[in-house]
Design a protein around this motif. Structure first.
Motif, mmCIF file in Angstrom:
data_model
loop_
_atom_site.group_PDB
_atom_site.id
_atom_site.type_symbol
_atom_site.label_atom_id
_atom_site.label_comp_id
_atom_site.label_asym_id
_atom_site.label_seq_id
_atom_site.Cartn_x
_atom_site.Cartn_y
_atom_site.Cartn_z
ATOM 1 N N LEU A 109 33.033 -6.072 14.089
ATOM 2 C CA LEU A 109 32.551 -4.762 14.513
ATOM 3 C C LEU A 109 32.449 -4.678 16.029
ATOM 4 C CD1 LEU A 109 31.391 -1.998 13.882
ATOM 5 C CD2 LEU A 109 29.138 -3.052 13.625
ATOM 6 N N LEU A 110 31.825 -5.701 16.661
ATOM 7 C CA LEU A 110 31.678 -5.662 18.124
ATOM 8 C C LEU A 110 33.027 -5.778 18.811
ATOM 9 C CD1 LEU A 110 28.999 -5.375 19.675
ATOM 10 C CD2 LEU A 110 28.701 -5.990 17.294
ATOM 11 N N ALA A 111 33.976 -6.491 18.190
ATOM 12 C CA ALA A 111 35.325 -6.563 18.763
ATOM 13 C C ALA A 111 35.991 -5.192 18.742
ATOM 14 C CB ALA A 111 36.165 -7.583 17.980
ATOM 15 N N SER A 112 35.762 -4.420 17.654
ATOM 16 C CA SER A 112 36.332 -3.068 17.598
ATOM 17 C C SER A 112 35.686 -2.154 18.625
ATOM 18 C CB SER A 112 36.157 -2.481 16.194
ATOM 19 O OG SER A 112 34.789 -2.189 15.936
ATOM 20 N N TRP A 113 34.429 -2.466 18.994
ATOM 21 C CA TRP A 113 33.760 -1.692 20.040
ATOM 22 C C TRP A 113 34.156 -2.155 21.441
ATOM 23 C CZ3 TRP A 113 27.947 -1.365 18.109
ATOM 24 C CH2 TRP A 113 27.916 -0.581 16.963
ATOM 25 N N GLY A 114 34.770 -3.317 21.530
ATOM 26 C CA GLY A 114 35.185 -3.838 22.828
ATOM 27 C C GLY A 114 34.044 -4.446 23.640
ATOM 28 N N THR A 115 33.044 -5.000 22.947
ATOM 29 C CA THR A 115 31.915 -5.565 23.682
ATOM 30 C C THR A 115 31.241 -6.600 22.790
ATOM 31 O OG1 THR A 115 29.885 -5.048 24.888
ATOM 32 C CG2 THR A 115 30.315 -3.798 22.875
ATOM 33 N N THR A 116 30.056 -7.066 23.203
ATOM 34 C CA THR A 116 29.248 -7.991 22.412
ATOM 35 C C THR A 116 27.810 -7.500 22.409
ATOM 36 O OG1 THR A 116 28.698 -9.395 24.300
ATOM 37 C CG2 THR A 116 30.731 -9.921 23.082
ATOM 38 N N VAL A 117 27.017 -8.045 21.469
ATOM 39 C CA VAL A 117 25.601 -7.672 21.410
ATOM 40 C C VAL A 117 24.910 -8.056 22.724
ATOM 41 C CG1 VAL A 117 23.412 -8.109 20.258
ATOM 42 C CG2 VAL A 117 25.499 -7.886 18.914
ATOM 43 N N ASP A 118 25.192 -9.269 23.208
ATOM 44 C CA ASP A 118 24.523 -9.722 24.439
ATOM 45 C C ASP A 118 24.899 -8.853 25.625
ATOM 46 O OD1 ASP A 118 24.673 -13.288 23.660
ATOM 47 O OD2 ASP A 118 23.319 -11.705 23.028
ATOM 48 N N GLN A 119 26.170 -8.405 25.679
ATOM 49 C CA GLN A 119 26.584 -7.560 26.809
ATOM 50 C C GLN A 119 25.859 -6.217 26.778
ATOM 51 O OE1 GLN A 119 28.718 -8.389 29.416
ATOM 52 N NE2 GLN A 119 27.811 -6.552 30.225
ATOM 53 N N ILE A 162 13.384 -9.074 24.731
ATOM 54 C CA ILE A 162 14.624 -8.998 23.948
ATOM 55 C C ILE A 162 15.615 -9.927 24.642
ATOM 56 C CG2 ILE A 162 16.382 -7.505 22.986
ATOM 57 C CD1 ILE A 162 13.561 -6.934 21.987
ATOM 58 N N LEU A 163 16.041 -11.019 23.958
ATOM 59 C CA LEU A 163 16.810 -12.075 24.588
ATOM 60 C C LEU A 163 18.289 -11.976 24.269
ATOM 61 C CD1 LEU A 163 14.466 -15.121 23.888
ATOM 62 C CD2 LEU A 163 14.401 -13.493 25.780
ATOM 63 N N THR A 164 19.091 -12.600 25.135
ATOM 64 C CA THR A 164 20.524 -12.776 24.890
ATOM 65 C C THR A 164 20.830 -14.270 24.958
ATOM 66 O OG1 THR A 164 20.991 -12.455 27.241
ATOM 67 C CG2 THR A 164 21.093 -10.506 25.829
ATOM 68 N N ASN A 165 22.033 -14.619 24.494
ATOM 69 C CA ASN A 165 22.457 -16.025 24.470
ATOM 70 C C ASN A 165 21.401 -16.896 23.774
ATOM 71 O OD1 ASN A 165 24.842 -15.444 25.973
ATOM 72 N ND2 ASN A 165 23.603 -15.387 27.831
ATOM 73 N N CYS A 166 20.892 -16.417 22.637
ATOM 74 C CA CYS A 166 19.828 -17.095 21.919
ATOM 75 C C CYS A 166 20.283 -17.386 20.490
ATOM 76 C CB CYS A 166 18.555 -16.245 21.920
ATOM 77 S SG CYS A 166 18.870 -14.524 21.457
ATOM 78 N N ASP A 167 19.480 -18.235 19.800
ATOM 79 C CA ASP A 167 19.853 -18.692 18.460
ATOM 80 C C ASP A 167 19.034 -18.045 17.362
ATOM 81 O OD1 ASP A 167 20.252 -21.993 19.823
ATOM 82 O OD2 ASP A 167 21.764 -20.428 19.513
#
Length: 680
Positions: free
Chosen positions: A288-298, A334-339
């Protein structure tokens, strides 16, 4: 004689942060000590009755003192929307020009005929597919037609009558069956589900009636038939229990899958807004994020990077406003690059939560498929066991018939076996018509839902081929021409509502406490300096730290001027009157001297001037109210640095700025010039 002090009284200040306040307090205390020493020396060394050539008399007069707050900003049009097509195509016709006024729902752009024809064809295909899927499901849910059911029931009834007659003929020939036994035999044969077992039992009963002798083979065959009937009953009971258990497992797995699917949708819509389609829910977060051209963290990083509240960008599938609220208004990070998200919710990890929801949905789907497959396998196994048990019963019945030596009895027994077999076949046919396959119904229902979704998408895309005005407004810009290709990322037309105009500005943390939503505002545009426009405070935002100074965003709803078209970006100054004191006794602040605790003025008289103590009130940074010590018409001396000098600049003493500290009982504030630039 020059008579100046470093203390000037004002109504209110606009403190620039906590650090400035502490510095001001320190300077104020130091100034009090210095001023006391300074004026003590003046009283000791100088004659107060002499005039000062650098000061001029000014009359004590009555007037109005305003306490107000000003904010600078610029004109904006919040009701501005950039329109885009939800589908791909080619511009065939532009129906409006820049500057045109349009109404809500008015067509703006038409796409080419090839695109329209393809969309109409897709809609027709989807309608046909939905119709076919609906008919298939209706056939399964409705079962056999009335005519088919009636024929099957009739055939079953005929078979039962024939089998009963055959049993009666056999009983008569044997001569030993009583009327009660015959009735029991007919009743048992009428039971469709155990017809073969009852027929075989009746046959065994007839062969052992009075008037005939049972051979050891007949007795043994009867015992074998009884055992076979008991085994068949056990198999049927086990099959029923197994079918019920499997149905419960399937239902539980369906509920778990439904919950997992709903949780995945909640995760996507909760983080990104209600922009997720049914097709998006079938894709993993990575797809889904690839179809949007981005990532959750971005997405999270982009929202975190700005302190300004974001407006939703219609060019992106997600809602930037909602993401900004998550990153700025939630009580936890709200964090990014997290597990993972913390168990106590001290922080949240969107990418991990979305991935976990998807993994749970995939696991639930796999579990559901496995349970359905298991149920089908168990049902198949049980049917094999039932068929085998029925074959044992039929074989045992045939063994009993084989122990009777009379040819006529054997023939009748064979006829009975044939009728029982026919009855079983017809009962199986009727049961098949009534007993619907749960898996087939489920698959047919999925097919209907899928076809319905495809039709909805086709209708949406066909409707989206015409770009319509979302509200009454004015076309501010057009970004495409006839023949240009367009899609979801192509900006086409910008439309704005010229009747909704706002001023975006800011005020400091002291002024904001005096403001309320709905307060009346006077607005002057730099482009219209001679015209004052009306407005009201529409929104007061949260404080933002700007290099140690806390400022609060302010949105003012402006009433547009008649016959003048405003443009975005015009500079504006807004004034909000907090308090108005009428008929107040006023003197210039530059006429005030004396000490920190006891201000005074030099009142002009025939011999020069007399220093008179006074009580001060509120101030507007130039004029100050005299509450006691003077009367209207008296004249006081005011320092004049040079001819035609700006009184406000004189007040600052040329020192380039000042620190303002909230004042005491006089209702004003003390301004101490910064940098030592004042005159002594």
């Amino acid at each position: 004689m020059t008579h100046m002090n470093d203390h000037k009284f004002l109504d209110r200040g606009r403190s620039r942060g906590f650090a400035a306040i502490k510095l001001g307090v320190f300077i104020a205390i130091t100034a009090v000590i210095a001023v006391g020493a300074y004026f003590g020396a003046q009283e000791f060394l100088l004659n107060d009755d002499t005039t000062d050539e650098e000061r001029s008399p000014v009359a004590v007069q009555r007037g109005t003192l305003l306490d107000d707050v000003t904010a600078s900003g610029s004109v904006s049009f919040p009701e501005l929307e950039s329109l885009r097509f939800e589908i791909s195509g080619t511009v065939a016709e532009l129906l409006v020009d820049e500057g045109d006024e349009v109404s809500e729902g008015q067509p703006l752009i038409l796409l080419d005929d090839v695109t329209i024809a393809a969309l109409e064809s897709a809609e027709a295909t989807a309608e046909s597919a939905l119709k076919d899927a609906g008919e298939d499901l209706a056939e399964l849910l409705g079962g056999a037609t009335g005519l088919e059911r009636a024929i099957a029931v009739s055939n079953l009834a005929d078979a039962r009558v024939a089998s009963m007659n055959a049993a009666a003929d056999l009983a008569e020939l044997l001569g030993g069956a009583t009327g009660l036994e015959r009735a029991i035999a007919v009743s048992n044969l009428a039971d469709a589900r155990v017809a073969s077992m009852n027929a075989a039992a009746d046959l065994a009963e007839f062969t052992s009636s009075a008037g005939g002798a049972n051979s050891p083979a007949t007795v043994s065959a009867k015992e074998a038939l009884a055992d076979a009937n008991e085994s068949l009953a056990d198999v049927l009971a086990t099959a029923d229990d197994s079918a019920q258990a499997q149905a419960e497992l399937v239902t539980d797995a369906e509920e778990i899958f439904g919950d997992a699917e709903a949780d995945y949708q909640i995760q996507l819509t909760g983080w990104f807004g209600n922009v997720v389609t049914s097709g998006d829910l079938d894709m993993s977060p990575t797809e889904l994020l690839a179809s949007w051209g981005t990532t959750v963290d971005q997405i999270i990083d982009d929202a975190t990077a700005t302190n300004e509240s974001l407006v939703d960008d219609l060019a992106t599938p997600w809602n930037e406003s909602i993401v900004w609220v998550w990153t700025h208004l939630t009580p936890y990070p709200i964090l990014t690059n997290c597990d993972a998200t913390s168990e106590a919710f001290t922080f949240r990890c969107p990418s991990a939560e979305i991935d976990n929801a998807w993994d749970a949905e995939v696991a639930a789907q796999e579990e559901l498929d496995e349970v359905i497959d298991d149920a089908a396998a168990v049902a198949k196994t049980q049917q094999v066991l039932i068929n085998a048990a029925q074959e044992v019963v039929e074989s045992a019945a045939e063994d009993i018939v084989g122990t009777v030596n009379d040819i006529d009895i054997s023939a009748l027994a064979a006829t009975l076996a044939e009728k029982i077999e026919l009855e079983n076949e017809l009962e199986d046919t009727l049961a098949a018509l009534d007993d619907l396959d749960t898996l087939e119904i489920k698959l047919a229902t999925v097919a209907v839902n899928s076809a319905s979704t495809q039709l909805d998408n086709a209708k949406f895309e066909l409707a989206a081929s015409n770009l319509l005005a979302p509200f009454d407004g004015v076309i501010s810009s057009i970004s495409v021409e006839v023949g240009d290709p367009v899609n979801r990322s192509t900006a086409t037309i910008d439309i704005l509502d010229p009747n909704v105009v706002t001023i975006e500005g800011s005020v400091d943390e002291i002024d904001v406490l005096s403001l309320r939503i709905g307060d009346t505002v006077a607005v002057v545009l730099d482009a219209l300096p001679d015209q004052t426009l009306e407005g009201v405070i529409e929104e007061i935002g949260d404080g933002v730290n700007q290099q140690g100074v806390i400022e609060f965003p302010l949105t003012i709803l402006l009433t547009p001027p008649d016959e003048i078209d405003l443009i975005e970006g015009l500079s504006a100054t807004a004034t909000i009157v907090l308090n108005q004191i009428d008929n107040a006794l006023l003197i210039p602040l530059q006429a005030v001297s004396g000490s920190f605790t006891q201000p005074s003025v030099d009142v002009v008289n025939a011999d020069g001037f007399t220093t008179t103590p006074i009580t001060l009130g509120a101030s507007d940074d130039f004029w100050v109210i005299v509450e006691d010590g003077l009367v209207e018409g008296q004249q006081v001396l005011m320092t004049v640095a040079e001819e035609n000098a700006d009184p406000f600049a004189q007040f600052f003493g040329g020192g380039g700025g000042a620190i303002r500290i909230p004042g005491g009982g006089g209702g004003g504030e003390i301004r101490i010039p910064a940098g030592g630039g004042g005159r002594r």
